[in-house]
Design an enzyme around this catalytic site. Structure first.
Site, PDB file in Angstrom:
ATOM      1  N   ARG A 147     -24.076  44.794  29.477  1.00  0.00           N
ATOM      2  CA  ARG A 147     -23.473  45.551  28.483  1.00  0.00           C
ATOM      3  C   ARG A 147     -24.661  46.764  27.983  1.00  0.00           C
ATOM      4  NH1 ARG A 147     -22.157  42.639  22.753  1.00  0.00           N
ATOM      5  NH2 ARG A 147     -24.522  42.170  23.000  1.00  0.00           N
TER       6      ARG A 147
ATOM      7  N   GLU B  27     -12.973  44.367  13.754  1.00  0.00           N
ATOM      8  CA  GLU B  27     -13.951  43.296  14.258  1.00  0.00           C
ATOM      9  C   GLU B  27     -14.619  43.031  13.039  1.00  0.00           C
ATOM     10  OE1 GLU B  27     -16.732  44.426  17.219  1.00  0.00           O
ATOM     11  OE2 GLU B  27     -16.882  46.335  16.356  1.00  0.00           O
TER      12      GLU B  27
ATOM     13  N   LYS C  84     -23.475  49.626  22.045  1.00  0.00           N
ATOM     14  CA  LYS C  84     -24.287  49.014  21.229  1.00  0.00           C
ATOM     15  C   LYS C  84     -25.577  49.842  20.605  1.00  0.00           C
ATOM     16  CE  LYS C  84     -25.733  44.050  20.642  1.00  0.00           C
ATOM     17  NZ  LYS C  84     -25.068  43.687  19.072  1.00  0.00           N
TER      18      LYS C  84
HETATM   19  N1  PLP Z   1     -19.157  43.282  17.056  1.00  0.00           N
HETATM   20  C1  PLP Z   1     -20.189  43.848  16.472  1.00  0.00           C
HETATM   21  C2  PLP Z   1     -20.128  45.277  15.661  1.00  0.00           C
HETATM   22  C3  PLP Z   1     -21.529  43.318  16.369  1.00  0.00           C
HETATM   23  O1  PLP Z   1     -22.741  43.968  15.879  1.00  0.00           O
HETATM   24  C4  PLP Z   1     -21.783  41.958  16.968  1.00  0.00           C
HETATM   25  C5  PLP Z   1     -23.241  41.626  17.164  1.00  0.00           C
HETATM   26  O2  PLP Z   1     -24.038  41.984  16.806  1.00  0.00           O
HETATM   27  C6  PLP Z   1     -20.613  41.783  17.580  1.00  0.00           C
HETATM   28  C7  PLP Z   1     -19.539  42.181  17.518  1.00  0.00           C
HETATM   29  C8  PLP Z   1     -20.816  40.366  18.661  1.00  0.00           C
HETATM   30  O3  PLP Z   1     -21.301  40.310  19.449  1.00  0.00           O
HETATM   31  P1  PLP Z   1     -22.329  39.580  20.593  1.00  0.00           P
HETATM   32  O4  PLP Z   1     -21.265  38.353  20.604  1.00  0.00           O
HETATM   33  O5  PLP Z   1     -22.509  40.065  21.748  1.00  0.00           O
HETATM   34  O6  PLP Z   1     -23.379  39.103  19.751  1.00  0.00           O
END
Ligand code: PLP
Length: 287
Positions: A55, A183, A151
């Site tokens: 990612r 989300e 991200k």
């Molecule tokens: N969605 C957002 C906007 C996030 O910032 C995060 C984690 O920081 C997630 C989802 C969850 O991602 P992960 O499971 O990779 O930590």
């Protein structure tokens, strides 16, 4: 919030966190022009590092920033960071920005050298009474941009949303865009309605959460089907269970929503099975 541990990673070297310095002309500082990752580490070992790295690479590619290191080198550096801070269970953060230019121009200068920064903190497992209490969530309109799949270190939207959620007495904001569940402000979201577990599909409106994939594996192990589909605001409100999922908080049950007790006010029975299997999967993968 856990404090940063004493040793951090800066441009390939392990240095004191309190003494580490970057240029104020760094484009991460001026523009939020960079990509980051947060990887959980259990017993000194990073969990699902390959998925996080993939990612991370996809984010750097989207921003046309050169990744300074291979996965092998990143693994070495991250292991060095973990060891320098005493191992154990940790959250590990790392970021690459486009680096510092000669001034401030929106258009990046060719040849700018990316900046690398990483640090970590102790990850304390949630105590049984915290798990039993669950978390409070507030639904808020999603005010973020349209590339939430990247991200990026530019996190002003989530910062404002978390501040608003906090004002409303909630631990997490659950974001709604055009009437549909997007989300969490820093988590993926699952619902259980009419006995079916569902989560929204990948899109530019959501980060491809690694924990969402882990929960997917947990559900396979439990023989529970997962529906990947859009979920509207009404379905969220009338769901039997809501869970948030993220690397450092794992899978957490929502027990209060928008200032009221949600359902029984206790973690739901399906969450409980998922939580137990999640812990078992972590142990299996650590061996
Ligand atoms: N969605 C957002 C906007 C996030 O910032 C995060 C984690 O920081 C997630 C989802 C969850 O991602 P992960 O499971 O990779 O930590």
């Amino acid at each position: 919030m856990a404090d940063a541990l004493p040793t951090c990673l800066l441009d390939g070297a392990l240095v004191s966190t309190s003494a580490a310095r970057i240029s104020p002309l760094d484009r991460g500082f001026l523009f939020g022009d960079g990509i980051y990752e947060v990887v959980p580490c259990y017993g000194g070992r990073p969990f699902r590092l390959q998925a996080h790295f993939d990612r991370f690479q996809a984010g750097l590619d989207a921003l046309e920033i050169r990744n300074p290191y291979s996965l092998a080198r990143w693994t070495e550096l991250i292991q060095g960071l973990i060891a320098a801070n005493g191992g154990g269970d940790m959250g590990i953060y790392f970021e690459v920005t486009r680096g510092a230019g000669r001034g401030r121009d929106f258009l990046p200068e060719p040849g700018t050298i990316p900046t690398v920064f990483g640090f970590c903190w102790r990850l304390a497992p949630l105590r049984p009474e915290q798990l039993e209490r669950g978390i409070a969530a507030a639904t808020l309109e999603d005010i973020r941009w349209l590339r939430c799949d990247i991200k990026s270190v530019a996190l002003l939207g989530p910062v404002l949303l978390r501040m608003e959620a906090h004002r409303r007495g909630a631990d997490e904001a659950i974001l709604i865009r055009e009437g549909r569940l997007a989300e969490g402000s820093s988590s993926a979201v699952f619902v259980v309605s009419n006995g079916h577990i569902a989560t929204p599909p990948a899109s530019h409106e959501r980060l491809p959460s690694i924990t969402r994939l882990v929960v997917g594996d947990v559900l396979v192990a439990l023989g529970l089907p997962l529906q990947v589909r859009e979920i509207d605001r009404d379905e969220l409100r009338t769901a039997d269970e809501i869970w948030t999922a993220s690397s450092t908080r794992e899978v957490a049950p929502v027990t209060r929503l928008d200032g009221s007790i949600f359902r029984t006010g206790k973690p739901g029975p399906i969450w409980r099975r998922v939580f137990d299997e999640y812990q078992a999967l972590k142990k299996r993968e650590a061996q």
